[in-house]
Scaffold this active site. Structure first.
Site, PDB file in Angstrom:
ATOM      1  N   LEU A 110       0.950  -1.158  -0.125  1.00  0.00           N
ATOM      2  CA  LEU A 110      -0.144  -0.067   0.185  1.00  0.00           C
ATOM      3  C   LEU A 110       1.011   1.335  -0.014  1.00  0.00           C
ATOM      4  O   LEU A 110       1.881   1.237   0.723  1.00  0.00           O
ATOM      5  CB  LEU A 110      -0.844  -0.018   1.308  1.00  0.00           C
ATOM      6  CG  LEU A 110      -2.014  -1.219   1.287  1.00  0.00           C
ATOM      7  CD1 LEU A 110      -2.602  -0.696   2.694  1.00  0.00           C
ATOM      8  CD2 LEU A 110      -2.930  -0.953   0.176  1.00  0.00           C
ATOM      9  N   ASP A 111       0.458   2.362  -0.737  1.00  0.00           N
ATOM     10  CA  ASP A 111       1.269   3.503  -0.680  1.00  0.00           C
ATOM     11  C   ASP A 111       1.351   3.972   0.667  1.00  0.00           C
ATOM     12  O   ASP A 111       0.675   3.806   1.616  1.00  0.00           O
ATOM     13  CB  ASP A 111       0.393   4.618  -1.314  1.00  0.00           C
ATOM     14  CG  ASP A 111       0.465   4.272  -3.028  1.00  0.00           C
ATOM     15  OD1 ASP A 111       1.219   3.423  -3.444  1.00  0.00           O
ATOM     16  OD2 ASP A 111      -0.266   5.059  -3.758  1.00  0.00           O
ATOM     17  N   MET A 112       2.403   4.914   0.862  1.00  0.00           N
ATOM     18  CA  MET A 112       2.798   5.395   2.417  1.00  0.00           C
ATOM     19  C   MET A 112       1.597   6.075   2.851  1.00  0.00           C
ATOM     20  O   MET A 112       1.210   6.048   4.162  1.00  0.00           O
ATOM     21  CB  MET A 112       3.996   6.091   2.325  1.00  0.00           C
ATOM     22  CG  MET A 112       4.561   6.583   3.413  1.00  0.00           C
ATOM     23  SD  MET A 112       6.144   7.527   3.259  1.00  0.00           S
ATOM     24  CE  MET A 112       6.534   7.798   5.211  1.00  0.00           C
TER      25      MET A 112
ATOM     26  N   HIS B  56      -0.352   3.217  -7.921  1.00  0.00           N
ATOM     27  CA  HIS B  56      -1.298   4.057  -7.598  1.00  0.00           C
ATOM     28  C   HIS B  56      -2.694   4.061  -8.263  1.00  0.00           C
ATOM     29  O   HIS B  56      -3.127   5.007  -8.750  1.00  0.00           O
ATOM     30  CB  HIS B  56      -0.502   5.511  -8.004  1.00  0.00           C
ATOM     31  CG  HIS B  56       0.609   5.700  -7.499  1.00  0.00           C
ATOM     32  ND1 HIS B  56       1.089   5.495  -6.170  1.00  0.00           N
ATOM     33  CD2 HIS B  56       1.785   6.205  -8.012  1.00  0.00           C
ATOM     34  CE1 HIS B  56       2.217   5.806  -5.884  1.00  0.00           C
ATOM     35  NE2 HIS B  56       2.926   6.175  -6.926  1.00  0.00           N
TER      36      HIS B  56
END
Length: 209
Positions: free
Chosen positions: A43-45, A152
């Site tokens: 998962l993105d930050m 993303h």
């Protein structure tokens, strides 16, 4: 026996076993688990939500390989308007890369509509003042179900229909839902039922001819 856990990832941590500069999700775990487990997928930050952790190497390919078509569900708040035409485009596929390749069919579940002011607590701090210049502007929440995991992807899909996600949370993977009792940063072992769900996914993946 393999170990299987779920973690409610908070924002601000990267999904990695180790990093020399930035904090990782493994810092949410006691050392004895952090030394054994690895995250399945990323998962993105700035993204919250469900991360499955395991020491089962076969689970990565079964869940995350794009050819497996495993469903992932996300909840989000976004700035903009979600109308029927935009839902149709998102569900049919939108281009998110320079090559123009469309995303695979998806499912959009509208939730609620808001004014920007009403979701101020979910606005990223570095953009909050910018968004609040139009406090009566349109915003909404919704769920999105996809079967791939391009970089993303969810954010870019909404941007393709002129909406901007300001809060993103993964709520389910392969039918396993994030436990609502887990606060951000908390974790627990998967139940026998949840492990059985994963075993079926693995069996299906490795029996494909």
């Amino acid at each position: 026996m393999p170990l299987y856990y779920m973690l409610n990832k908070p924002a601000g941590l990267i999904t990695a076993c180790r990093d020399d500069i930035r904090p990782t999700i493994m810092e949410c775990l006691p050392p004895e688990l952090a030394d054994r487990l690895h995250p399945v997928g990323r998962l993105d930050m700035d993204t919250h939500g469900l991360i499955i952790l395991t020491d089962d190497g076969k689970l990565d390919q079964a869940l995350m390989h794009p050819d497996r078509h495993v469903e992932k569900e996300y909840f989000f708040y976004a700035i903009g308007v979600l109308d029927g035409e935009k839902i149709r485009r998102l569900e049919s596929g939108v281009p998110i890369d320079a090559d123009g390749k469309l995303t695979r069919p998806a499912v959009v579940i509208p939730d609620k509509t808001y004014k920007v002011e009403e979701i101020r607590d979910f606005l990223p701090e570095f953009r909050r003042q910018r968004y609040l210049k139009n406090p009566d502007g349109p915003a909404f929440s919704a769920f999105l179900r996809i079967h791939e995991g391009r970089k993303h992807q969810v954010k870019l899909m909404l941007r393709a229909v002129n909406c901007r996600i300001c809060y993103l949370e993964r709520t389910a993977v392969a039918g396993i839902r994030l436990d609502p009792m887990l606060a951000p940063g908390d974790f627990r072992e998967l139940t026998a039922y949840e492990i059985a769900v994963l075993e079926k996914v693995k069996e299906s993946a490795y029996n494909v001819r």
